[in-house]
Design an enzyme around this catalytic site. Structure first.
Site, PDB file in Angstrom:
ATOM      1  N   LYS A 162      35.624  34.540  60.992  1.00  0.00           N
ATOM      2  CA  LYS A 162      35.369  35.045  59.642  1.00  0.00           C
ATOM      3  C   LYS A 162      35.087  36.542  59.715  1.00  0.00           C
ATOM      4  O   LYS A 162      34.219  36.990  60.451  1.00  0.00           O
ATOM      5  CB  LYS A 162      34.160  34.336  59.026  1.00  0.00           C
ATOM      6  N   ASP A 169      36.463  37.111  54.212  1.00  0.00           N
ATOM      7  CA  ASP A 169      35.394  36.767  53.264  1.00  0.00           C
ATOM      8  C   ASP A 169      34.957  38.015  52.502  1.00  0.00           C
ATOM      9  O   ASP A 169      33.938  38.622  52.817  1.00  0.00           O
ATOM     10  CB  ASP A 169      34.235  36.182  54.101  1.00  0.00           C
ATOM     11  N   LEU A 170      35.751  38.405  51.491  1.00  0.00           N
ATOM     12  CA  LEU A 170      35.435  39.633  50.755  1.00  0.00           C
ATOM     13  C   LEU A 170      34.909  39.364  49.347  1.00  0.00           C
ATOM     14  O   LEU A 170      34.514  40.291  48.647  1.00  0.00           O
ATOM     15  CB  LEU A 170      36.675  40.547  50.696  1.00  0.00           C
ATOM     16  N   LYS A 171      34.961  38.112  48.905  1.00  0.00           N
ATOM     17  CA  LYS A 171      34.340  37.680  47.639  1.00  0.00           C
ATOM     18  C   LYS A 171      34.715  38.607  46.467  1.00  0.00           C
ATOM     19  O   LYS A 171      33.845  39.225  45.836  1.00  0.00           O
ATOM     20  CB  LYS A 171      32.821  37.617  47.770  1.00  0.00           C
ATOM     21  N   LEU A 172      36.004  38.681  46.170  1.00  0.00           N
ATOM     22  CA  LEU A 172      36.451  39.582  45.101  1.00  0.00           C
ATOM     23  C   LEU A 172      35.945  39.131  43.727  1.00  0.00           C
ATOM     24  O   LEU A 172      35.870  37.934  43.441  1.00  0.00           O
ATOM     25  CB  LEU A 172      37.986  39.655  45.083  1.00  0.00           C
ATOM     26  N   ASP A 176      36.447  41.066  39.876  1.00  0.00           N
ATOM     27  CA  ASP A 176      36.778  42.231  39.049  1.00  0.00           C
ATOM     28  C   ASP A 176      37.694  41.727  37.928  1.00  0.00           C
ATOM     29  O   ASP A 176      37.886  40.517  37.789  1.00  0.00           O
ATOM     30  CB  ASP A 176      37.466  43.305  39.920  1.00  0.00           C
ATOM     31  N   ILE A 177      38.297  42.616  37.161  1.00  0.00           N
ATOM     32  CA  ILE A 177      39.193  42.153  36.100  1.00  0.00           C
ATOM     33  C   ILE A 177      40.435  41.529  36.758  1.00  0.00           C
ATOM     34  O   ILE A 177      40.806  41.889  37.884  1.00  0.00           O
ATOM     35  CB  ILE A 177      39.583  43.281  35.119  1.00  0.00           C
ATOM     36  N   THR A 195      24.176  30.923  47.906  1.00  0.00           N
ATOM     37  CA  THR A 195      23.054  30.093  48.361  1.00  0.00           C
ATOM     38  C   THR A 195      21.751  30.894  48.413  1.00  0.00           C
ATOM     39  O   THR A 195      20.681  30.329  48.556  1.00  0.00           O
ATOM     40  CB  THR A 195      23.332  29.456  49.742  1.00  0.00           C
ATOM     41  N   ARG A 208      25.228  33.114  64.056  1.00  0.00           N
ATOM     42  CA  ARG A 208      24.282  33.386  65.140  1.00  0.00           C
ATOM     43  C   ARG A 208      24.181  32.330  66.236  1.00  0.00           C
ATOM     44  O   ARG A 208      24.017  32.707  67.406  1.00  0.00           O
ATOM     45  CB  ARG A 208      22.909  33.721  64.548  1.00  0.00           C
TER      46      ARG A 208
END
Ligand code: C5P
Length: 237
Positions: free
Chosen positions: A33, A60-63, A65-66, A123, A215
């Site tokens: 990831k 995993d950039l979690k976009l 926006d419009i 979370t 980790r």
């Protein structure tokens, strides 16, 4: 479902990642990831480099926006040939559908379209915070299930969620819907700042499709051994 745990490469530089990967035999093809910390330092080159080593990548950039902007960004992400990427479900059904459209448009002939999944409620968000900050009046569980249904409606493959939310999400969505779950700890390992954790075997039993482990592998004395143990626990029936 992948027999490999996805390793969260939460490192500050490509050099640190290279040093970490030296713990693994070159023939061991990993699923890793890449998150926003390293992506914003090293740029897309970090993904190209990991792919050139033969590893699969969850970007995993979690976009959020419009729709038009997310669509165009996803066209670019598709060119990196990652296996999974994601958006925030809070961006709405139209934004998620646009993201998927962009991924399809950007995927080269003969390549597989990356699986697109959505983040529901982070979370790190408590039910109280959700009520106060987002003015959402239903329970956290209901909000998560609702966002999962929105993601399904937009044609997405699944969601990122806590293993403890998997059962509710499976109930709310189709049987193919993916639940990718972080917050995994081998029975004997330190919990760190994660609050609600499950073991790899428990995640499997609960119905997780993929697990993300950071980790317990990256900080282990022997990362390869730790990886193999987690993989074994995750892969057993
Ligand atoms: O080190 P650890 O196993 O806790 O790392 C989990 C990884 O999954 C981290 O990269 C963390 O940012 C990510 N993550 C998470 N919880 C979420 C979403 C992502 O722990 N809800």
């Amino acid at each position: 479902m992948d027999s490999r745990p996805i390793i969260a490469l939460d490192f500050a530089s490509q050099q640190e990642i290279a040093a970490f990967l030296e713990n693994f035999p070159a023939s061991e093809k990993l699923f890793v990831k890449v998150g926003m910390e390293i992506f914003y330092q090293e740029g897309p080159e970090i993904v190209r480099w990991l792919k050139s080593l033969g590893h699969d990548v969850f970007l995993d950039l979690k976009l959020h926006d419009i729709p038009n902007t997310v669509e165009k960004a996803m066209q670019g992400i598709a060119k990196l040939n990652v296996s999974i990427t994601n958006v925030h479900a809070a961006g709405g059904v139209a934004m998620m559908a646009a993201a998927l459209k962009g991924l399809k448009a950007g995927t080269a002939e003969g390549q597989t379209v990356p699986q697109l999944i959505a983040v529901t409620q982070l979370t790190s968000t408590s039910e109280d915070q959700m009520h106060q900050d987002q003015l959402i009046e239903v329970s956290l569980a209901e909000s998560v299930a609702h966002y999962a249904k929105c993601a399904e409606k937009a044609g997405l493959a699944g969601v990122v969620c806590s293993a403890l939310e998997v059962a509710d999400i499976h109930q709310a969505t189709n049987s193919e819907f993916i639940c990718l779950t972080p917050g995994i700890r081998p029975a004997e390992s330190a919990v760190g700042d994660q609050k609600r954790v499950v073991t790899p075997a428990q995640a499997k039993e609960i119905g997780s499709s993929y697990i993300v482990v950071g980790r317990p592998i990256t900080q282990a004395e022997n990362p390869y051994q730790s990886y193999l143990e987690i993989k074994k626990d995750w892969s057993k029936n």
